[in-house]
Write an enzyme that holds these catalytic residues in place. Sequence first.
Site, short mmCIF file in Angstrom:
data_model
loop_
_atom_site.label_atom_id
_atom_site.label_comp_id
_atom_site.label_asym_id
_atom_site.label_seq_id
_atom_site.Cartn_x
_atom_site.Cartn_y
_atom_site.Cartn_z
N TYR A 1 -1.81 4.55 -6.07
CA TYR A 1 -3.06 5.20 -5.64
C TYR A 1 -3.35 6.41 -6.52
O TYR A 1 -2.44 7.06 -7.00
CB TYR A 1 -2.93 5.67 -4.19
CG TYR A 1 -2.99 4.55 -3.20
CD1 TYR A 1 -4.21 4.05 -2.76
CD2 TYR A 1 -1.83 3.98 -2.70
CE1 TYR A 1 -4.26 3.00 -1.84
CE2 TYR A 1 -1.88 2.94 -1.79
CZ TYR A 1 -3.10 2.46 -1.36
OH TYR A 1 -3.15 1.43 -0.46
N ASP B 1 -1.73 -2.76 -3.97
CA ASP B 1 -2.03 -1.33 -3.95
C ASP B 1 -0.74 -0.57 -4.21
O ASP B 1 -0.24 0.20 -3.39
CB ASP B 1 -2.72 -0.90 -2.66
CG ASP B 1 -4.24 -1.12 -2.72
OD1 ASP B 1 -4.73 -1.67 -3.73
OD2 ASP B 1 -4.93 -0.74 -1.76
N HIS C 1 -14.70 -4.63 9.52
CA HIS C 1 -13.90 -3.66 8.78
C HIS C 1 -12.44 -4.07 8.63
O HIS C 1 -11.66 -3.36 7.99
CB HIS C 1 -13.98 -2.29 9.45
CG HIS C 1 -15.36 -1.72 9.47
ND1 HIS C 1 -16.05 -1.38 8.31
CD2 HIS C 1 -16.20 -1.45 10.50
CE1 HIS C 1 -17.25 -0.91 8.63
NE2 HIS C 1 -17.37 -0.95 9.95
N HIS D 1 -3.37 -4.20 2.40
CA HIS D 1 -4.75 -3.68 2.33
C HIS D 1 -5.14 -2.86 3.55
O HIS D 1 -5.54 -1.70 3.41
CB HIS D 1 -5.76 -4.79 2.09
CG HIS D 1 -7.15 -4.28 1.85
ND1 HIS D 1 -7.46 -3.53 0.73
CD2 HIS D 1 -8.29 -4.38 2.57
CE1 HIS D 1 -8.74 -3.20 0.77
NE2 HIS D 1 -9.27 -3.71 1.87
N ASP D 2 -5.10 -3.43 4.74
CA ASP D 2 -5.36 -2.66 5.96
C ASP D 2 -4.11 -1.82 6.21
O ASP D 2 -3.02 -2.35 6.36
CB ASP D 2 -5.62 -3.60 7.13
CG ASP D 2 -6.33 -2.92 8.28
OD1 ASP D 2 -5.87 -1.84 8.70
OD2 ASP D 2 -7.34 -3.46 8.78
N HIS D 3 -4.26 -0.48 6.25
CA HIS D 3 -3.12 0.43 6.29
C HIS D 3 -2.52 0.48 7.70
O HIS D 3 -2.64 1.47 8.43
CB HIS D 3 -3.53 1.82 5.83
CG HIS D 3 -3.91 1.87 4.38
ND1 HIS D 3 -4.21 3.05 3.72
CD2 HIS D 3 -4.01 0.89 3.45
CE1 HIS D 3 -4.49 2.79 2.46
NE2 HIS D 3 -4.37 1.48 2.27
N ASN E 1 -6.63 -3.84 -4.82
CA ASN E 1 -7.88 -3.33 -5.38
C ASN E 1 -7.71 -1.98 -6.06
O ASN E 1 -8.37 -1.70 -7.07
CB ASN E 1 -8.96 -3.25 -4.30
CG ASN E 1 -8.51 -2.52 -3.04
OD1 ASN E 1 -7.63 -3.01 -2.33
ND2 ASN E 1 -9.10 -1.36 -2.75
N ASP F 1 0.83 -1.21 0.00
CA ASP F 1 0.00 0.00 0.00
C ASP F 1 0.86 1.25 0.00
O ASP F 1 0.86 2.04 0.94
CB ASP F 1 -0.95 -0.03 1.21
CG ASP F 1 -1.80 -1.30 1.22
OD1 ASP F 1 -2.96 -1.23 0.82
OD2 ASP F 1 -1.29 -2.36 1.61
N HIS G 1 -3.11 -9.70 -1.21
CA HIS G 1 -3.31 -8.30 -0.86
C HIS G 1 -4.22 -8.14 0.35
O HIS G 1 -3.89 -7.43 1.31
CB HIS G 1 -3.88 -7.51 -2.04
CG HIS G 1 -4.19 -6.09 -1.69
ND1 HIS G 1 -3.20 -5.19 -1.31
CD2 HIS G 1 -5.36 -5.39 -1.60
CE1 HIS G 1 -3.74 -4.01 -1.03
NE2 HIS G 1 -5.06 -4.12 -1.19
#
Length: 312
Positions: A78, A75, A213, A239-241, A113, A42, A202
């Site tokens: 962006y 990711d 979430h 994915h989860d930042h 994504n 990410d 990812h």
Amino acid sequence: MNLSSKPLSRRQVLLGALPAGLALTVPARAAAPALPFVVIGDWGRRGADHQAEVGRQMGETAASIASRFVVSVGDNFYENGVQSLDDTHWRQSFEGIYTAPALQTPWYVILGNHDYRGEIAPQLAYHSKSPRWRMPARYFSRTETLADGSAADFFFIDTSPFIRAYRGSAVRIDDQDPAAQLAWLDQALGASTAPWKIVIGHHPLYTALGGAHHDQPDLIAPLAPLLRRHRVPVYINGHDHSMQYVEMDGIAYVTTGAGSETYETGPANRPGFAAGAHGFLRAALRPEVLEIAFVTETGAIPFSRVIPRTPR
């Protein structure tokens, strides 16, 4: 109580479960040389949101451990991926950020994504312009050889097509077949005779924060039974930042999605670790254990763990 008088089990040593204040003593037998590498997720924000600072520290860490390669868990660009091989993102988010000599090693890259909001073909073809960029397909595997001559099989998967909410959205995965990918992974894991099987995707399955979430039910249902059946000891994702670590059903789930923008996680809701620091993952794979550590943009190490290989 004299802590040093209380013996430790082998599992306590391997999992790092040491009583507070007790130093780990190294046995006389030397550990086998490791296969060192770094993992980032990410990240591609043209240097913004601490991406440049994380990139500099990753270069320093990679040099200090003699990293053999980099893994990107998706990711990569962006907010909307890249549009072509000449997109300015390549220079501003990749070539111009990860400039350290120690990062001029192979980058094994998967899609996230946000990459699916752009064109996928340029990411699949960018190896023609940058030999270190390695994305031979949307999902693929590769084998590394460890110091004792044994093999470690890495399975790089494409998780976005499994997420039902993306169907019909700007995340353009409608033409992808998750059932075919799942069949490939099941067959590839089953055919592997390597002592180490490591799966990289990812999206997370389980996280230390848990809940709707953070955990991903659309991946838990098809993938968790498969990982257990094939005795995979670790799954690494982005994915989860954030930085997160949790163990579920004997499998270590490692989230390293802190390559640029992050958020304040608060404490972990499951036994494990969660933090919103910017950074990446440092790893050293040995015949018997995988040593991991989260590294922040300042070089701090807020969490580390030694993951044992799943017994055969």
